[in-house]
Design a protein around this motif. Structure first.
Motif, short mmCIF file in Angstrom:
data_model
loop_
_atom_site.label_atom_id
_atom_site.label_comp_id
_atom_site.label_asym_id
_atom_site.label_seq_id
_atom_site.Cartn_x
_atom_site.Cartn_y
_atom_site.Cartn_z
N ILE A 185 0.84 -1.20 0.00
CA ILE A 185 0.00 0.00 0.00
C ILE A 185 0.88 1.25 0.00
CG2 ILE A 185 -0.19 0.21 2.50
CD1 ILE A 185 -3.19 0.94 2.03
N CYS A 186 0.37 2.30 -0.65
CA CYS A 186 1.00 3.63 -0.60
C CYS A 186 -0.03 4.59 -0.02
CB CYS A 186 1.38 4.12 -1.99
SG CYS A 186 2.65 3.18 -2.79
N LYS A 187 0.39 5.39 0.95
CA LYS A 187 -0.51 6.38 1.52
C LYS A 187 0.16 7.73 1.50
CE LYS A 187 -4.05 4.50 4.40
NZ LYS A 187 -4.72 4.64 5.69
N SER A 188 -0.52 8.71 0.96
CA SER A 188 -0.03 10.08 0.96
C SER A 188 -0.72 10.86 2.06
CB SER A 188 -0.31 10.75 -0.39
OG SER A 188 0.39 10.07 -1.42
N ASN A 189 -0.01 11.83 2.60
CA ASN A 189 -0.56 12.73 3.61
C ASN A 189 -1.11 12.00 4.83
OD1 ASN A 189 -0.01 15.05 2.00
ND2 ASN A 189 -1.82 14.55 0.78
N HIS A 190 -0.41 10.93 5.22
CA HIS A 190 -0.83 10.16 6.41
C HIS A 190 -0.24 10.82 7.66
CE1 HIS A 190 -1.91 6.64 8.81
NE2 HIS A 190 -0.73 6.80 9.40
N ILE A 191 -1.07 10.94 8.70
CA ILE A 191 -0.59 11.52 9.96
C ILE A 191 -0.52 10.44 11.03
CG2 ILE A 191 -0.99 13.22 11.78
CD1 ILE A 191 -2.29 15.01 9.66
N SER A 192 -1.66 9.86 11.40
CA SER A 192 -1.67 8.85 12.47
C SER A 192 -2.72 7.80 12.22
CB SER A 192 -1.94 9.51 13.83
OG SER A 192 -0.83 10.25 14.25
N GLY A 193 -2.42 6.57 12.70
CA GLY A 193 -3.38 5.49 12.63
C GLY A 193 -2.93 4.35 11.74
N PRO A 194 -3.87 3.43 11.45
CA PRO A 194 -3.54 2.25 10.65
C PRO A 194 -3.13 2.62 9.23
CG PRO A 194 -5.68 2.01 11.73
CD PRO A 194 -5.26 3.43 11.90
N VAL A 195 -2.15 1.86 8.72
CA VAL A 195 -1.71 2.04 7.34
C VAL A 195 -2.08 0.84 6.50
CG1 VAL A 195 0.29 2.37 5.83
CG2 VAL A 195 0.17 3.56 8.02
N ALA A 196 -1.81 -0.37 7.02
CA ALA A 196 -2.12 -1.61 6.30
C ALA A 196 -2.61 -2.63 7.32
CB ALA A 196 -0.90 -2.13 5.56
N GLY A 197 -3.77 -3.22 7.06
CA GLY A 197 -4.36 -4.16 8.01
C GLY A 197 -4.62 -5.52 7.43
N ASN A 198 -4.94 -6.47 8.31
CA ASN A 198 -5.26 -7.85 7.93
C ASN A 198 -4.15 -8.46 7.09
OD1 ASN A 198 -6.90 -10.11 8.06
ND2 ASN A 198 -7.93 -9.62 6.14
N LEU A 199 -2.90 -8.23 7.52
CA LEU A 199 -1.74 -8.68 6.75
C LEU A 199 -1.40 -10.13 7.06
CD1 LEU A 199 0.48 -5.54 7.32
CD2 LEU A 199 -0.59 -6.19 5.16
N PRO A 200 -0.96 -10.89 6.07
CA PRO A 200 -0.40 -12.22 6.36
C PRO A 200 0.86 -12.08 7.20
CG PRO A 200 -0.83 -11.94 4.00
CD PRO A 200 -0.99 -10.59 4.64
N CYS A 201 1.17 -13.09 7.98
CA CYS A 201 2.39 -13.05 8.78
C CYS A 201 3.61 -12.91 7.87
CB CYS A 201 2.52 -14.33 9.61
SG CYS A 201 1.18 -14.54 10.79
N GLY A 202 4.61 -12.20 8.35
CA GLY A 202 5.84 -12.05 7.58
C GLY A 202 6.54 -10.74 7.87
N ILE A 203 7.58 -10.48 7.11
CA ILE A 203 8.37 -9.27 7.24
C ILE A 203 7.92 -8.25 6.20
CG2 ILE A 203 10.70 -8.28 7.09
CD1 ILE A 203 10.50 -10.02 9.45
N TYR A 204 7.75 -7.00 6.63
CA TYR A 204 7.36 -5.92 5.73
C TYR A 204 8.34 -4.77 5.89
CZ TYR A 204 3.03 -8.50 5.21
OH TYR A 204 2.12 -9.49 4.94
N LEU A 205 8.47 -3.98 4.84
CA LEU A 205 9.27 -2.77 4.87
C LEU A 205 8.32 -1.58 4.90
CD1 LEU A 205 11.91 -3.63 2.12
CD2 LEU A 205 12.05 -4.05 4.58
N VAL A 206 8.53 -0.70 5.88
CA VAL A 206 7.73 0.51 5.99
C VAL A 206 8.64 1.70 5.72
CG1 VAL A 206 6.28 1.93 7.48
CG2 VAL A 206 6.19 -0.56 7.68
N SER A 207 8.35 2.41 4.63
CA SER A 207 9.16 3.57 4.24
C SER A 207 8.37 4.84 4.49
CB SER A 207 9.54 3.48 2.76
OG SER A 207 10.34 2.34 2.53
N ILE A 208 9.01 5.76 5.19
CA ILE A 208 8.39 7.06 5.48
C ILE A 208 9.33 8.13 4.95
CG2 ILE A 208 7.60 8.62 7.30
CD1 ILE A 208 7.10 6.11 9.01
N ASN A 209 8.88 8.82 3.91
CA ASN A 209 9.69 9.86 3.28
C ASN A 209 11.11 9.40 2.99
OD1 ASN A 209 7.44 11.43 3.44
ND2 ASN A 209 8.18 12.75 5.07
N GLY A 210 11.24 8.16 2.50
CA GLY A 210 12.53 7.65 2.07
C GLY A 210 13.33 6.89 3.10
#
Length: 200
Positions: free
Chosen positions: A167-192
């Motif tokens: 998922i890509c989210k623009s102008n996010h401040i607070s709260g959920p970003v991605a939900g109901n995810l399968p188990c595993g490793i994810y990369l979360v990038s915030i402004n690079g």
């Protein structure tokens, strides 16, 4: 269900806890189960070794390599019970994906490395990322949902360790970003800037 146990796992030779130990079915191949997470050379019993259990028990069948101390790299053969209690080994700390094919009896190991600038976020902890404008955002996981809380609007990208965007989210401040995810490793990038996140 399969379970990874070993001296290089999150908890040393432990299957009776809530650590990251469960393999999950591959939705694209019913003969495969996948585990993703960090493996680190420990300081206790058999610190760089692991094997795979078929149940949360020492007496049920287990998966082993055919060769003692087989390196968990690429594809290796995996036998179920019988023979000596052999283990796979790791040579370096990092994030791994293990795929066990129960029909072909093979273990495929993929290594995704370690970046000293990337903190692994467990679902019981948080990490903070400061972007180039010195704006602080915190990342945490709850109920298989990645949350990002910040002070101002930021761009957030969640992707798998293989680079597939979730998922890509623009102008996010607070709260959920991605939900109901399968188990595993994810990369979360915030402004690079990026953090590794473990969802379990």
């Amino acid at each position: 269900m399969l379970y990874i146990v070993g001296g290089c796992c999150e908890l040393n030779w432990n299957y009776w806890d809530e650590s990251n130990k469960r393999f999950i079915p591959n939705p694209d191949n019913p003969e495969e189960l996948i585990w993703e997470g960090p493996l680190r050379i420990g300081s206790q019993e058999e610190p760089n070794r692991f094997k795979i259990l078929t149940a949360e028990s020492w007496t049920e069948e287990t998966f082993h390599p055919y060769i003692s101390d087989a390196l968990a790299e690429g594809i290796s053969e995996a036998r179920i019970s019988g023979g000596d209690d052999l283990k796979w080994t790791i040579e370096k700390d990092g994030v791994y994906r293990l795929t066990l094919n129960t029909k072909n009896e093979t273990l495929k190991s993929e290594y995704f490395g370690v970046d000293s600038n990337e903190e692994l976020v467990l679902d019981t902890s948080t990490a903070s990322i400061s972007d180039t404008d010195a704006v602080l955002s915190s990342i945490y996981v709850s109920n298989r949902t990645i949350n990002v809380d910040g002070e101002v609007a930021t761009d957030v990208i969640v992707s798998t360790v293989t680079g597939q965007t979730v998922i890509c989210k623009s102008n996010h401040i607070s709260g959920p970003v991605a939900g109901n995810l399968p188990c595993g490793i994810y990369l979360v990038s915030i402004n690079g800037k990026t953090a590794k996140v473990l969802v379990r």
